[in-house]
Design an enzyme around this catalytic site. Structure first.
Site, short mmCIF file in Angstrom:
data_model
loop_
_atom_site.label_atom_id
_atom_site.label_comp_id
_atom_site.label_asym_id
_atom_site.label_seq_id
_atom_site.Cartn_x
_atom_site.Cartn_y
_atom_site.Cartn_z
N LYS A 117 29.47 -2.21 -20.65
CA LYS A 117 28.85 -0.93 -21.01
C LYS A 117 27.52 -1.13 -21.73
O LYS A 117 26.65 -0.26 -21.70
CB LYS A 117 29.81 -0.08 -21.82
C1 LIG Z 1 34.70 0.80 -19.12
C2 LIG Z 1 35.26 -0.48 -18.62
C3 LIG Z 1 35.77 -0.61 -17.31
C4 LIG Z 1 35.83 0.55 -16.33
O1 LIG Z 1 34.56 0.97 -15.90
P1 LIG Z 1 34.36 2.38 -15.18
O2 LIG Z 1 32.91 2.58 -15.10
O3 LIG Z 1 35.02 3.40 -16.10
O4 LIG Z 1 35.04 2.33 -13.88
C5 LIG Z 1 36.25 -1.85 -16.90
N1 LIG Z 1 36.26 -2.90 -17.74
C6 LIG Z 1 35.80 -2.81 -19.01
C7 LIG Z 1 35.87 -4.02 -19.89
C8 LIG Z 1 35.28 -1.61 -19.50
O5 LIG Z 1 34.84 -1.54 -20.77
#
Ligand SMILES: *Cc1c(COP(=O)(O)O)cnc(C)c1O
Length: 475
Positions: A117
């Site tokens: 993120k």
């Molecule tokens: C948020 C997240 C995901 C999922 O991503 P999306 O965009 O919601 O599909 C997968 N792995 C980690 C470590 C995350 O923080």
């Protein structure tokens, strides 16, 4: 470039907005999600030219196709300020790690909070600061988190002028490492609020405060959740960067496997593919919360209730509905806004589901858009963490393990498979210990963070008390 809502009834829709207008907004007023009116096409000559670019300049080239209301020189500066070796740990920003011929991990988790993120949120912080200064406005981000999102948002917004972050989390329910990542931020513009309750109580507070439209307007309340188009756009860049690293020539194709929850990450892959990047398959990997895997297998999209949502060892994928999924369905249905509005604005709220299984469009999810899917269980993830360590000497986190497990089921000869590494193992140490019998490696800058001074206030789930806190901070 103009943006339209996935629920816009007419073509061309009445309401078209430019990038900076939607940057600070959440949903479109009609409840839909914003998408560009068309996907800019990247031809072979352009892709070849991009092969030599540093990540920040590649980001600038791609963003320029979507942003025409920030002067080019400013946008370039924002990209260069965001994607630095100092912030992301390597000059490549998203280096590929080869596990064996045809199988790679793309590292998206070397940013400040060790999860993917950061890739988008760090850019968002700089874009927000820039646009708010230009308008002479302020923004109060009010959110709820059970881990990764809140922490990435705080690290992106800390010290940014014009922005305050009020982040609620369930008191005592995050891991000590996650708590330390958030609560050790002592910046004046960061407000950590531990709510005596569960995550749903935090989300209810956000709904209540954002639902008070007068309060929302007066105090400029905003969010940074994954439906924000700018976040998705920033994620498109690393699909190009992964492709460029894995190939020599534009005639080659690659596939991606993406550990998925809210469909934000893999939706960026869909956008990259729509722009002409030679992606063969986009494999959606889920855990026991298999809303998306069910859809790609059957055509049924069925949101889960709280009782039906499992707490798993890959908690950032524990979702009950996939909030970005509407974007893909809009494209799948030939950009029919009226139908999309019926599915997501009427059928899902009323029946909790819709079924495209018998619709000819559904078959195109695989045949035309390249989607495939799979899921993992806790035991699968443990086995994958173990076998990846034994075979390649690499420790992966639980989310990446889910991706690797599903990727193995979809590999094709001659097509490199890139698995997106979405977090570092240190964030989910307990499961690593369960799988390997030892603690994962901790990057040097995180040693001892649990004992750093903390700034957090514990509050009851009381809407008025939260509003008072925000009002005081703005006074
Ligand atoms: C948020 C997240 C995901 C999922 O991503 P999306 O965009 O919601 O599909 C997968 N792995 C980690 C470590 C995350 O923080």
């Amino acid at each position: 470039m103009h943006y339209i809502s996935t629920r816009a009834p007419h073509t061309p829709p009445a309401e078209r907005k430019r990038f900076c207008e939607i940057l600070l907004e959440g949903l479109a007023p009609d409840g839909g999600l914003y998408l560009p009116e068309t996907y800019p096409q990247v031809d072979a000559a352009t892709l070849t030219r991009w092969r030599g670019l540093p990540y920040a300049d590649l980001a600038f080239e791609i963003l320029s196709l979507y942003v025409d209301d920030i002067p080019a020189d400013d946008l370039r500066v924002l990209c260069r300020k965001t994607y630095t070796e100092a912030v992301f740990g390597t000059a490549a920003i998203v280096p590929l790690k080869k596990l064996e011929d045809g199988l790679y991990l793309e590292a998206l988790s070397n940013g400040p909070t060790l999860a993917f993120k950061d890739m988008a949120m760090q850019l968002l912080g700089n874009l927000f600061e820039y646009e708010l200064a230009r308008r002479g406005e302020e923004l109060n981000i009010f959110g709820a988190t059970s881990g990764d999102t809140g922490s990435a948002a705080e690290h992106a917004m800390r010290g940014k002028k014009g922005v305050r972050v009020f982040m609620t989390s369930p008191d005592g329910r995050m891991s000590p490492f996650q708590q330390a990542q958030m609560f050790s931020l002592l910046d004046d513009n960061i407000y950590n609020i531990a709510i005596t309750g569960v995550f749903d109580d935090c989300q209810d507070l956000v709904k209540a405060v954002s639902g008070d439209l007068e309060f929302k307007r007066k105090y400029k309340i905003g969010t940074v959740n994954s439906i924000n188009w700018a976040r998705l756009m920033a994620q498109v860049v690393y699909y190009f960067a992964g492709y460029i690293q894995a190939t020599q020539a534009n005639s080659e194709r690659v596939s991606f496997t993406v550990p998925s929850g809210n469909f934000g990450n893999v939706c960026a892959g869909h956008v990259a593919r729509m722009m002409g990047l030679p992606i063969d398959r986009l494999v959606v990997a889920t855990n026991e919360n298999d809303v998306l895997d069910e859809f790609f297998r059957t055509g049924v999209y069925r949101v889960r209730g709280t009782a039906d949502t499992h707490e798993t060892s890959s908690p950032s994928m524990d979702i009950s509905k996939a909030s970005n999924f509407e974007r893909f369905v809009f494209d799948l249905l030939g950009r029919d806004g009226a139908r999309t509005a019926d599915l997501f604005g009427a059928q899902v709220p009323r029946q909790g589901r819709f079924d495209l299984g018998a619709d000819p469009a559904f078959a195109q999810a695989a045949s035309r858009y390249g989607f495939a899917s799979g899921k993992s269980t806790h035991q699968n993830r443990l086995d994958t963490i173990r076998s990846t360590w034994q075979k390649y000497g690499v420790v992966v986190d639980t989310h990446t393990a889910d991706g690797l497990k599903v990727a193995q089921e979809h590999r094709q000869a001659g097509v490199p498979m890139l698995v997106l590494e979405t977090a570092l193992p240190i964030k989910f140490a307990a499961t690593i210990v369960e799988a390997l019998g030892r603690e994962p490696e901790r990057p040097a800058q995180f040693v001892g963070i649990e004992v750093l001074p903390k700034k957090v206030r514990v509050m009851a789930p009381d809407v008025q008390a939260i509003k008072d806190l925000i009002a005081q901070a703005c006074a």
